[in-house]
Design a protein around this motif. Structure first.
Motif, mmCIF file in Angstrom:
data_model
loop_
_atom_site.group_PDB
_atom_site.id
_atom_site.type_symbol
_atom_site.label_atom_id
_atom_site.label_comp_id
_atom_site.label_asym_id
_atom_site.label_seq_id
_atom_site.Cartn_x
_atom_site.Cartn_y
_atom_site.Cartn_z
ATOM 1 N N ASN A 35 0.846 -1.198 0.000
ATOM 2 C CA ASN A 35 0.000 0.000 0.000
ATOM 3 C C ASN A 35 0.885 1.253 0.000
ATOM 4 O O ASN A 35 0.965 1.990 0.989
ATOM 5 N N ARG B 250 0.995 4.245 -1.585
ATOM 6 C CA ARG B 250 0.526 5.620 -1.473
ATOM 7 C C ARG B 250 0.113 5.951 -0.041
ATOM 8 O O ARG B 250 0.505 6.963 0.526
ATOM 9 N N ARG B 251 -0.687 5.056 0.551
ATOM 10 C CA ARG B 251 -1.146 5.302 1.911
ATOM 11 C C ARG B 251 0.024 5.266 2.911
ATOM 12 O O ARG B 251 0.096 6.065 3.837
ATOM 13 N N SER B 252 0.936 4.343 2.706
ATOM 14 C CA SER B 252 2.103 4.250 3.589
ATOM 15 C C SER B 252 2.969 5.491 3.476
ATOM 16 O O SER B 252 3.479 6.001 4.480
ATOM 17 N N THR C 224 1.390 8.350 5.402
ATOM 18 C CA THR C 224 1.598 8.187 6.841
ATOM 19 C C THR C 224 3.039 8.463 7.229
ATOM 20 O O THR C 224 3.324 9.153 8.221
ATOM 21 N N THR D 93 -4.782 5.549 8.380
ATOM 22 C CA THR D 93 -4.135 4.562 7.515
ATOM 23 C C THR D 93 -4.492 3.140 7.936
ATOM 24 O O THR D 93 -4.831 2.289 7.097
ATOM 25 N N SER E 137 -6.727 0.366 5.970
ATOM 26 C CA SER E 137 -6.104 -0.919 5.666
ATOM 27 C C SER E 137 -7.004 -2.070 6.106
ATOM 28 O O SER E 137 -7.140 -3.080 5.403
#
Length: 426
Positions: free
Chosen positions: A15, A17-19, A22, A309, A313
């Motif tokens: 993941n 983009r999300r990681s 964050t 995030t 998830s």
């Protein structure tokens, strides 16, 4: 556990983009906290340096009971200013300099009007041993008092303006140019005060410089003179009202103060600069409170980003979690997997923020930021942001622990999913 770690690492990398969002939140939050802390600590160090190195000294010694009436600037009880007392002070480990002073009050006059003043009599031969930056607040055009001066004085800037007092060179220039107000300008003033026994005395002094301070009272009332002149004016030959002391390291201040008290005995009092300057101490406390409040706000932002995030998830991986639970993965393993993911984000983002923040602070410290705490003073100080290793380590630990706390509820929610219902979800 190693399998869980590898799965968690793969999930974080999957993941992207999300990681990255964050990680950016953690990294920028930690960086902002460190840079802000660096500036606050640098400013505090600069303020303390101006007070300790330029005004009070690190410690001051008085006779017992003197500070109880210090606002009235009493001349008694005073100290005998002799080498035997000074030697006892110097023998304490950590003491690097000591000088005598007289704090007094009286009336200052320009021949037409008069007002109250607060006088500071300084031993110009030893003042810089205890206060290395003495005279830093003298405005350009004037000069600080030096050894050998006697009937000379430094006036607070606003006090000098109200008396039309100027430097001798400025008055001579105004007279030569036949300026309209030249006759009203004075380059000498008269100081009047009384001895401890009430004997009145007055002396004329020439104005050698004007001082400016961040404290309005000092600009309006303070007059600085040589110690010998103050002793002559007050009838205190061979005596002072305080000793200012310099130390090798302010971190040893409390230890040195305790040893001085033990060496000198109960008839003397030893006070640190924090006790002598409560106004500055309170400013430092307020600055650190504001720093803590801003850090808390940044910390909440980081926590919110991690919670978001981890929740996303969980929502996106419901069927995946259901599959893992269906094939035998324990609920505590699901919980641990999400906590490890959060820990990875916290560690990587925190380490990145520490490296970036520390690099910025070191770069600014190496370059320095010229500034002056005293408005209109010709003396320039250099602000050098600084960080303590303990604060850097604490910030990193808070980032990691915060990531774990933020992920706790989403991870618990994921571990509580029913495998059958999770496999049915789209």
């Amino acid at each position: 556990m190693s399998t869980l770690s590898s799965i968690a690492a793969r999930n974080v990398a999957r993941n992207r983009r999300r990681s990255l969002v964050t990680l950016a939140a953690v990294l920028l939050g930690v960086t902002a906290i460190l840079v802000l802390r660096g500036f606050i600590e640098g400013f505090v160090a600069l303020m303390v340096d101006d007070i300790v190195q330029g005004k009070t000294g690190a410690l001051q010694i008085h006779t017992r009971g003197y500070l109880d009436d210090s606002d009235a600037l009493p001349l008694e009880p005073s100290l005998s200013y002799d080498e035997s007392l000074l030697a006892r002070v110097r023998k304490v480990p950590g003491v690097t300099g000591v000088t005598g002073r007289i704090q007094f009050s009286g009336l200052v006059s320009n021949g037409l009007s008069q007002t109250m003043f607060v006088g500071r009599g300084l031993d110009l031969a030893t003042e810089r041993q205890a206060v290395p930056r003495a005279g830093f607040d003298v405005l350009p055009g004037g000069r600080a008092l030096a050894a050998g001066d006697h009937a000379h004085a430094i006036l607070g800037n606003e006090l000098a303006q109200s008396f039309h007092a100027v430097l001798p060179a400025q008055r001579a220039k105004a007279l030569a140019a036949k300026q309209a107000d030249a006759e009203s300008l004075v380059d000498r003033v008269t100081l009047a005060s009384s001895s401890p026994k009430g004997r009145a005395n007055s002396l004329d002094v020439s104005v050698e410089g004007l001082s400016v301070s961040s404290l309005p009272f000092e600009n309006k009332r303070v007059v600085t003179v040589p110690l010998k002149l103050a002793q002559e004016l007050l009838g205190l030959e061979g005596r002072v009202t305080e000793l200012a002391v310099a130390v090798d390291d302010l971190r040893n201040l409390d230890r040195i103060a305790a040893e001085l008290r033990q060496e000198l005995g109960p008839q003397y009092e030893v006070h640190t600069w924090q006790e002598l300057q409560p106004f500055v101490r309170d400013i430092i406390v307020r600055q650190r409170f504001v720093m803590g409040l801003i850090s808390l706000i940044l910390f909440v932002i980081i926590i919110t980003g991690i919670i978001n995030t981890m929740l996303m998830s969980v929502f996106e991986r419901v069927r995946e979690i259901g599959t893992m639970l269906a094939v035998g993965m324990r609920r505590w393993q699901v919980l641990a997997m999400f906590l490890v993911e959060a820990t990875l984000l916290g560690v990587v983002g925190g380490v990145g923020g520490v490296l970036l923040g520390s690099t910025i602070v070191r770069a600014l410290a190496a370059r320095g930021i010229p500034m002056s705490l005293v408005v209109n003073s010709g003396s320039q100080s250099v602000l050098r942001p600084q960080l303590s290793p303990s604060f850097v380590l604490m910030t990193l630990m808070v980032a990691v622990v915060g990531a774990l706390v933020a992920a706790a509820w989403p991870a618990w929610r994921a571990s509580r999913l029913d495998p059958v219902e999770a496999l049915r979800s789209v």
